[in-house]
Design a protein around this motif. Sequence first.
Motif, PDB file in Angstrom:
ATOM      1  N   GLY A  18      -0.190  44.938  86.236  1.00 49.58           N
ATOM      2  CA  GLY A  18      -0.334  44.790  84.789  1.00 49.58           C
ATOM      3  C   GLY A  18       0.041  43.417  84.303  1.00 49.58           C
ATOM      4  N   ARG A  19       1.321  43.203  84.022  1.00 44.41           N
ATOM      5  CA  ARG A  19       1.812  41.917  83.546  1.00 44.41           C
ATOM      6  C   ARG A  19       3.160  41.604  84.185  1.00 44.41           C
ATOM      7  NH1 ARG A  19      -2.550  41.064  82.845  1.00 44.41           N
ATOM      8  NH2 ARG A  19      -3.749  40.586  80.961  1.00 44.41           N
ATOM      9  N   GLY A  20       3.326  40.362  84.642  1.00 42.16           N
ATOM     10  CA  GLY A  20       4.551  39.974  85.322  1.00 42.16           C
ATOM     11  C   GLY A  20       5.773  39.979  84.431  1.00 42.16           C
ATOM     12  N   THR A  21       5.557  39.818  83.123  1.00 37.27           N
ATOM     13  CA  THR A  21       6.690  39.765  82.196  1.00 37.27           C
ATOM     14  C   THR A  21       7.362  41.121  82.010  1.00 37.27           C
ATOM     15  OG1 THR A  21       5.139  40.080  80.361  1.00 37.27           O
ATOM     16  CG2 THR A  21       5.755  37.816  80.913  1.00 37.27           C
ATOM     17  N   LEU A  22       6.749  42.183  82.481  1.00 34.28           N
ATOM     18  CA  LEU A  22       7.320  43.524  82.316  1.00 34.28           C
ATOM     19  C   LEU A  22       8.645  43.681  83.052  1.00 34.28           C
ATOM     20  CD1 LEU A  22       6.850  46.561  81.398  1.00 34.28           C
ATOM     21  CD2 LEU A  22       5.852  46.886  83.685  1.00 34.28           C
ATOM     22  N   ILE A  23       8.778  42.995  84.191  1.00 34.18           N
ATOM     23  CA  ILE A  23       9.891  43.245  85.114  1.00 34.18           C
ATOM     24  C   ILE A  23      10.861  42.067  85.117  1.00 34.18           C
ATOM     25  CG2 ILE A  23      10.502  43.733  87.509  1.00 34.18           C
ATOM     26  CD1 ILE A  23       7.660  44.844  87.873  1.00 34.18           C
ATOM     27  N   ASP A  24      12.142  42.363  85.110  1.00 31.67           N
ATOM     28  CA  ASP A  24      13.192  41.374  85.313  1.00 31.67           C
ATOM     29  C   ASP A  24      13.224  41.057  86.812  1.00 31.67           C
ATOM     30  OD1 ASP A  24      15.683  40.197  85.963  1.00 31.67           O
ATOM     31  OD2 ASP A  24      16.637  41.080  84.201  1.00 31.67           O
ATOM     32  N   ASP A  25      12.774  39.870  87.189  1.00 33.97           N
ATOM     33  CA  ASP A  25      12.638  39.526  88.609  1.00 33.97           C
ATOM     34  C   ASP A  25      13.946  39.661  89.372  1.00 33.97           C
ATOM     35  OD1 ASP A  25      10.058  38.952  87.923  1.00 33.97           O
ATOM     36  OD2 ASP A  25      10.144  36.815  88.417  1.00 33.97           O
ATOM     37  N   GLU A  26      15.027  39.126  88.816  1.00 31.52           N
ATOM     38  CA  GLU A  26      16.312  39.177  89.515  1.00 31.52           C
ATOM     39  C   GLU A  26      16.797  40.609  89.676  1.00 31.52           C
ATOM     40  OE1 GLU A  26      17.784  36.702  91.012  1.00 31.52           O
ATOM     41  OE2 GLU A  26      16.127  35.403  90.405  1.00 31.52           O
ATOM     42  N   ALA A  27      16.588  41.411  88.629  1.00 30.44           N
ATOM     43  CA  ALA A  27      16.991  42.817  88.704  1.00 30.44           C
ATOM     44  C   ALA A  27      16.165  43.553  89.758  1.00 30.44           C
ATOM     45  CB  ALA A  27      16.827  43.479  87.338  1.00 30.44           C
ATOM     46  N   LEU A  28      14.892  43.209  89.857  1.00 27.68           N
ATOM     47  CA  LEU A  28      14.047  43.852  90.864  1.00 27.68           C
ATOM     48  C   LEU A  28      14.527  43.504  92.268  1.00 27.68           C
ATOM     49  CD1 LEU A  28      11.616  45.469  91.776  1.00 27.68           C
ATOM     50  CD2 LEU A  28      10.200  43.427  91.458  1.00 27.68           C
ATOM     51  N   LEU A  29      14.842  42.252  92.517  1.00 25.56           N
ATOM     52  CA  LEU A  29      15.316  41.865  93.847  1.00 25.56           C
ATOM     53  C   LEU A  29      16.618  42.582  94.205  1.00 25.56           C
ATOM     54  CD1 LEU A  29      14.484  38.070  93.599  1.00 25.56           C
ATOM     55  CD2 LEU A  29      13.507  39.666  95.272  1.00 25.56           C
ATOM     56  N   ARG A  30      17.515  42.680  93.238  1.00 27.76           N
ATOM     57  CA  ARG A  30      18.775  43.412  93.497  1.00 27.76           C
ATOM     58  C   ARG A  30      18.494  44.889  93.734  1.00 27.76           C
ATOM     59  NH1 ARG A  30      20.495  40.152  89.106  1.00 27.76           N
ATOM     60  NH2 ARG A  30      20.358  41.960  87.711  1.00 27.76           N
ATOM     61  N   GLY A  31      17.580  45.454  92.967  1.00 27.22           N
ATOM     62  CA  GLY A  31      17.237  46.858  93.138  1.00 27.22           C
ATOM     63  C   GLY A  31      16.606  47.126  94.498  1.00 27.22           C
ATOM     64  N   LEU A  32      15.737  46.240  94.952  1.00 29.25           N
ATOM     65  CA  LEU A  32      15.106  46.403  96.262  1.00 29.25           C
ATOM     66  C   LEU A  32      16.147  46.386  97.374  1.00 29.25           C
ATOM     67  CD1 LEU A  32      12.050  44.080  95.632  1.00 29.25           C
ATOM     68  CD2 LEU A  32      11.899  46.525  96.164  1.00 29.25           C
ATOM     69  N   ASP A  33      17.163  45.568  97.218  1.00 30.69           N
ATOM     70  CA  ASP A  33      18.222  45.522  98.230  1.00 30.69           C
ATOM     71  C   ASP A  33      18.990  46.839  98.303  1.00 30.69           C
ATOM     72  OD1 ASP A  33      17.593  42.919  98.902  1.00 30.69           O
ATOM     73  OD2 ASP A  33      19.093  42.029  97.563  1.00 30.69           O
ATOM     74  N   ARG A  34      18.981  47.602  97.203  1.00 31.40           N
ATOM     75  CA  ARG A  34      19.673  48.895  97.158  1.00 31.40           C
ATOM     76  C   ARG A  34      18.725  50.062  97.381  1.00 31.40           C
ATOM     77  NH1 ARG A  34      22.153  46.288  92.607  1.00 31.40           N
ATOM     78  NH2 ARG A  34      20.769  47.466  91.223  1.00 31.40           N
ATOM     79  N   GLY A  35      17.412  49.794  97.489  1.00 30.81           N
ATOM     80  CA  GLY A  35      16.458  50.872  97.741  1.00 30.81           C
ATOM     81  C   GLY A  35      15.872  51.504  96.502  1.00 30.81           C
ATOM     82  N   ARG A  36      16.130  50.925  95.331  1.00 31.31           N
ATOM     83  CA  ARG A  36      15.542  51.436  94.085  1.00 31.31           C
ATOM     84  C   ARG A  36      14.933  50.273  93.302  1.00 31.31           C
ATOM     85  NH1 ARG A  36      19.398  56.034  91.264  1.00 31.31           N
ATOM     86  NH2 ARG A  36      19.597  57.386  93.087  1.00 31.31           N
ATOM     87  N   PRO A  37      13.661  50.052  93.479  1.00 30.69           N
ATOM     88  CA  PRO A  37      12.691  50.779  94.301  1.00 30.69           C
ATOM     89  C   PRO A  37      12.816  50.445  95.785  1.00 30.69           C
ATOM     90  CG  PRO A  37      11.635  48.894  93.295  1.00 30.69           C
ATOM     91  CD  PRO A  37      13.034  48.929  92.752  1.00 30.69           C
ATOM     92  N   GLY A  38      12.118  51.231  96.586  1.00 24.25           N
ATOM     93  CA  GLY A  38      12.142  50.974  98.018  1.00 24.25           C
ATOM     94  C   GLY A  38      11.170  49.876  98.415  1.00 24.25           C
TER      95      GLY A  38
END
Length: 302
Positions: A216-236
């Motif tokens: 959709g649009r890249g601005t939807l997601i906080d990039d840093e938060a996504l990277l931290r979340g991926l490290d914890r498996g949410r999202p996987g």
Amino acid sequence: MRVRFSARDDAWSEWAPALRAACPEMHLDRDGDPATFDAIIYAPGGDITDFAPYANVRLVQSLWAGVERIVGNATLTQPLARMVDPGLRQGMAEYCAGWAMRAHLGMDRYAQDGIWRNGQIPPLAAERPVTVLGMGELGQAAAAMLTALGFPVTGVSASGRAVPGVSVLPIAQLDQALARAQILVCLLPDTPATRGLLDADRLSRLPDGAWLINPGRGTLIDDEALLRGLDRGRPGHAVLDVFRTEPLPGDHPFWAHPAVTVTPHIAAETRPATAAPVVAQNLRRAMVGRPLLHLVDRDRGY
């Protein structure tokens, strides 16, 4: 009717033949006296930044589904229509369904390394809840294809308006929709209300191991938060087709993260063969004063 074409130089050779074939009564030009034009066909990269001289224009037709680069232009007072065409819908639905099936079937588990992994059997699609965030034309197309594949689909939209075959929740129930999303498909537009919507708190509400697919649009997601979340498996895992900066810089952490798949903004291209008839229909509507297709709501930004 006289129509001004304002897009990147390389778009002219691709679009002009298709537009003229779809609308032979149109006189299509790349420049000329602004006062003589009845409509403008526009895409980012074109040379028009000041629309004020085009006082007689009855329609500015975007060739892109997203209009965030133009909708805030204070000189643009003419009616603005975004692009929604059959090829765009089909392409987006295929991208979302393809990556959803890859996530669902766990295709990346089967490395060709001599190890027999026949204990890793996926559930049926009916047991894999999908949430589609954004139920506009593209979201509805994706939801319909995913539903046809057997996935139980929950849609989320600003209005919560009903869509046949899909359980739709209003944006106020976003947290509930995220909590059930083993696969999350993001198709919201870029507006002040959607920027950064998927922050650390909301990403943490996804189930462990969920897949996030964002064409959709890249601005939807906080990039840093996504990277931290991926490290914890949410999202996987995250499949990302759109970014805050494009092309995505070569040193961006998304390229190196093992739980990220980057695709280069190819989910849904506007194809002249399928889009030109939509442009022609809207031009004819504008010339006779009929309601325009896919007219942009300036207040909402799409």
